[in-house]
Design an enzyme around this catalytic site. Structure first.
Site, PDB file in Angstrom:
ATOM      1  N   ASP A  15       0.849  -1.181   0.000  1.00 14.53           N
ATOM      2  CA  ASP A  15       0.000   0.000   0.000  1.00 14.53           C
ATOM      3  C   ASP A  15       0.893   1.242   0.000  1.00 14.53           C
ATOM      4  OD1 ASP A  15       0.964   0.301   2.607  1.00 14.53           O
ATOM      5  OD2 ASP A  15      -0.901  -0.334   3.546  1.00 14.53           O
ATOM      6  N   ALA A  16       0.326   2.396   0.137  1.00 10.85           N
ATOM      7  CA  ALA A  16       1.094   3.642   0.077  1.00 10.85           C
ATOM      8  C   ALA A  16       2.121   3.756   1.195  1.00 10.85           C
ATOM      9  CB  ALA A  16       0.153   4.846   0.121  1.00 10.85           C
TER      10      ALA A  16
END
Length: 135
Positions: A15-16
């Protein structure tokens, strides 16, 4: 015995924040089971041949995942797969996603053998459970 499948965490797995997205563990486990099948069927029909010639496929019937600790971008992981139970039409695999000696996730996967034409259960070949337990 156990089958070990090494892998590295790529940006697309995260994810980010650089943490592996939870669903990617399912992919990691699938890749490890595919490599296990490849390892045990070296002189027997492989996955592609089972599908095209024998019209048999292995499908996930159920799966449970317990997450212990996050995997991170660029980690080197190993998926350790053991055959926990073998029946005529299904098998249960225990798969542990490891970073060195740390267990990050535990998956219990029930796989069924299915005839692709009838969509009905098909018995596993007798050699498969024995070979899978020896890897």
């Amino acid at each position: 015995m156990a089958h070990e499948f090494p892998l590295r965490v790529y940006y697309s797995d995260t994810d980010a924040g650089g943490i592996v997205y939870h669903a990617r563990y399912l992919d990691f486990a699938e890749h490890a089971r595919t490599e296990l099948l490849r390892a045990v069927s070296q002189d027997r029909p492989g996955q592609a041949q089972l599908i095209s010639e024998h019209r048999v496929a292995f499908v996930v019937k159920s799966i449970s995942v317990e997450y212990h600790s996050p995997a991170l971008l660029d980690d080197e992981l190993t998926v350790v797969t053991t055959l926990e139970q073998a029946k005529r039409f299904s098998m249960v695999f225990l798969q542990r996603v490891m970073r060195a000696s740390e267990e990050l996730a535990t998956l219990k996967v029930r796989v069924a053998s299915v005839n692709l034409d009838t969509k009905r259960p098909e018995p596993f070949e007798p050699w498969f459970a024995e070979a899978a337990s020896l890897v």
